[in-house]
Motif scaffolding. Structure first.
Motif, PDB file in Angstrom:
ATOM      1  N   SER A 159      31.247  -6.930 109.254  1.00 59.14           N
ATOM      2  CA  SER A 159      31.101  -7.680 107.967  1.00 59.14           C
ATOM      3  C   SER A 159      30.310  -6.883 106.479  1.00 59.14           C
ATOM      4  N   GLU A 160      30.744  -7.573 105.767  1.00 61.11           N
ATOM      5  CA  GLU A 160      29.879  -6.905 104.453  1.00 61.11           C
ATOM      6  C   GLU A 160      28.025  -6.809 105.221  1.00 61.11           C
ATOM      7  N   LYS A 161      27.672  -7.748 105.366  1.00 59.70           N
ATOM      8  CA  LYS A 161      26.223  -7.455 105.399  1.00 59.70           C
ATOM      9  C   LYS A 161      26.250  -6.692 106.576  1.00 59.70           C
ATOM     10  N   ALA A 162      26.061  -6.155 107.663  1.00 60.73           N
ATOM     11  CA  ALA A 162      26.859  -4.621 108.710  1.00 60.73           C
ATOM     12  C   ALA A 162      26.306  -3.368 107.649  1.00 60.73           C
ATOM     13  N   LEU A 163      27.124  -4.016 106.669  1.00 60.30           N
ATOM     14  CA  LEU A 163      26.758  -2.618 105.932  1.00 60.30           C
ATOM     15  C   LEU A 163      26.221  -2.489 104.488  1.00 60.30           C
ATOM     16  N   GLN A 164      25.715  -3.779 103.583  1.00 58.33           N
ATOM     17  CA  GLN A 164      24.836  -3.350 103.172  1.00 58.33           C
ATOM     18  C   GLN A 164      23.100  -2.727 103.553  1.00 58.33           C
ATOM     19  N   GLU A 165      22.907  -3.752 104.902  1.00 54.31           N
ATOM     20  CA  GLU A 165      21.683  -3.478 105.595  1.00 54.31           C
ATOM     21  C   GLU A 165      21.883  -2.261 106.083  1.00 54.31           C
ATOM     22  N   ALA A 166      22.950  -1.053 106.658  1.00 52.20           N
ATOM     23  CA  ALA A 166      22.586   0.404 106.346  1.00 52.20           C
ATOM     24  C   ALA A 166      22.250   0.961 105.408  1.00 52.20           C
ATOM     25  N   GLU A 167      22.882   0.442 104.205  1.00 57.25           N
ATOM     26  CA  GLU A 167      22.978   0.938 103.792  1.00 57.25           C
ATOM     27  C   GLU A 167      21.395   1.011 102.409  1.00 57.25           C
ATOM     28  N   GLU A 168      20.853   0.056 103.323  1.00 60.76           N
ATOM     29  CA  GLU A 168      19.540  -0.177 102.414  1.00 60.76           C
ATOM     30  C   GLU A 168      18.848   0.189 103.324  1.00 60.76           C
ATOM     31  N   ALA A 169      18.779   0.494 104.918  1.00 59.99           N
ATOM     32  CA  ALA A 169      18.145   1.450 105.508  1.00 59.99           C
ATOM     33  C   ALA A 169      18.275   2.625 105.338  1.00 59.99           C
ATOM     34  N   LEU A 170      18.971   3.244 104.866  1.00 58.76           N
ATOM     35  CA  LEU A 170      19.589   4.605 104.321  1.00 58.76           C
ATOM     36  C   LEU A 170      18.722   4.933 103.365  1.00 58.76           C
ATOM     37  N   ARG A 171      18.391   4.208 102.283  1.00 60.12           N
ATOM     38  CA  ARG A 171      17.883   4.071 100.887  1.00 60.12           C
ATOM     39  C   ARG A 171      16.094   4.175 101.645  1.00 60.12           C
ATOM     40  N   LYS A 172      15.864   3.689 102.450  1.00 59.31           N
ATOM     41  CA  LYS A 172      14.461   3.376 102.740  1.00 59.31           C
ATOM     42  C   LYS A 172      13.762   4.996 103.745  1.00 59.31           C
ATOM     43  N   ALA A 173      14.949   5.791 104.400  1.00 60.80           N
ATOM     44  CA  ALA A 173      14.993   6.688 104.952  1.00 60.80           C
ATOM     45  C   ALA A 173      15.178   7.905 104.424  1.00 60.80           C
ATOM     46  N   ASN A 174      15.780   7.433 102.895  1.00 60.89           N
ATOM     47  CA  ASN A 174      15.980   8.529 101.834  1.00 60.89           C
ATOM     48  C   ASN A 174      16.694   9.737 102.636  1.00 60.89           C
ATOM     49  N   PHE A 175      18.426   8.256 102.590  1.00 60.73           N
ATOM     50  CA  PHE A 175      19.222   9.241 102.733  1.00 60.73           C
ATOM     51  C   PHE A 175      20.269   9.421 101.404  1.00 60.73           C
ATOM     52  N   LEU A 176      20.481   8.245 101.152  1.00 63.16           N
ATOM     53  CA  LEU A 176      21.019   7.837  99.638  1.00 63.16           C
ATOM     54  C   LEU A 176      21.013   8.849  98.701  1.00 63.16           C
ATOM     55  N   VAL A 177      21.680   9.634  98.653  1.00 65.37           N
ATOM     56  CA  VAL A 177      21.807  10.005  96.734  1.00 65.37           C
ATOM     57  C   VAL A 177      21.657   9.051  94.777  1.00 65.37           C
TER      58      VAL A 177
END
Length: 180
Positions: A159-177
């Motif tokens: 689902s797109e929701k799973a991708l969005q939630e995972a991406e938000e978790a990466l953002r909060k953990a400072n993994f995203l550029v």
């Protein structure tokens, strides 16, 4: 190799293809070699020939996998840009799989070679653990070490929701550029 007869040429490649197509999990070169009664090096050559024939075979950290696309449910994909030191790789991968995401690959842009992509293919914590253990056991470098931690992942989920939630978790953990 034992006293059994070696499976030769096209017959062997057909056998290897059949084994891969029928396996729900990756098969190692050693496992395939044992089935055909040949060396692992012969299997590596056969995989190269089969890939050249456009067979969707990928080499993962767990072995060879035939990429079937017969799944009735839709798969959503996204490419994300991440940055972190190598000692946070396990944390990053676990965070993604915990949201039901498969990490398909890792990509970097190398200053000399250009785009380099390596298969990761992890979907759960057990596969992440195996991946990390294999890196440690072989003392292999992570691709991100060639680019000061910056890398891309192709991620997929049901689902797109799973991708969005995972991406938000990466953002909060400072993994995203930044800007991703």
């Amino acid at each position: 190799m034992d006293g059994r007869k070696k499976v030769l040429g096209e017959e062997r490649r057909a056998l290897l293809l059949k084994l891969l197509k029928n396996s729900p999990t990756p098969l190692t070169g050693s496992e395939l070699a044992a089935e055909a009664n040949v060396s692992r090096q012969v299997v590596v050559g056969d995989m190269t020939l089969l890939k050249a024939r456009k067979e969707p075979i990928i080499a993962t950290s767990q072995g060879y996998l035939y990429m079937k696309n017969d799944s009735p449910e839709p798969v959503f994909e996204k490419i994300i840009a991440c940055s972190h030191p190598s000692n946070r790789t396990e944390e990053e991968l676990n965070l993604l799989v915990d949201y039901g995401v498969t990490v398909k690959d890792v990509k970097i842009v190398h200053p000399v070679y250009g785009d380099l992509t390596a298969s990761v293919q992890v979907s759960n914590r057990s596969e992440v653990k195996q991946f990390i253990e294999r890196i440690k056991k072989t003392k292999a470098a992570y691709l991100l070490e060639l680019t000061n931690g910056i890398h891309l992942h192709t991620i997929s989920a049901a689902s797109e929701k799973a991708l969005q939630e995972a991406e938000e978790a990466l953002r909060k953990a400072n993994f995203l550029v930044a800007g991703n």
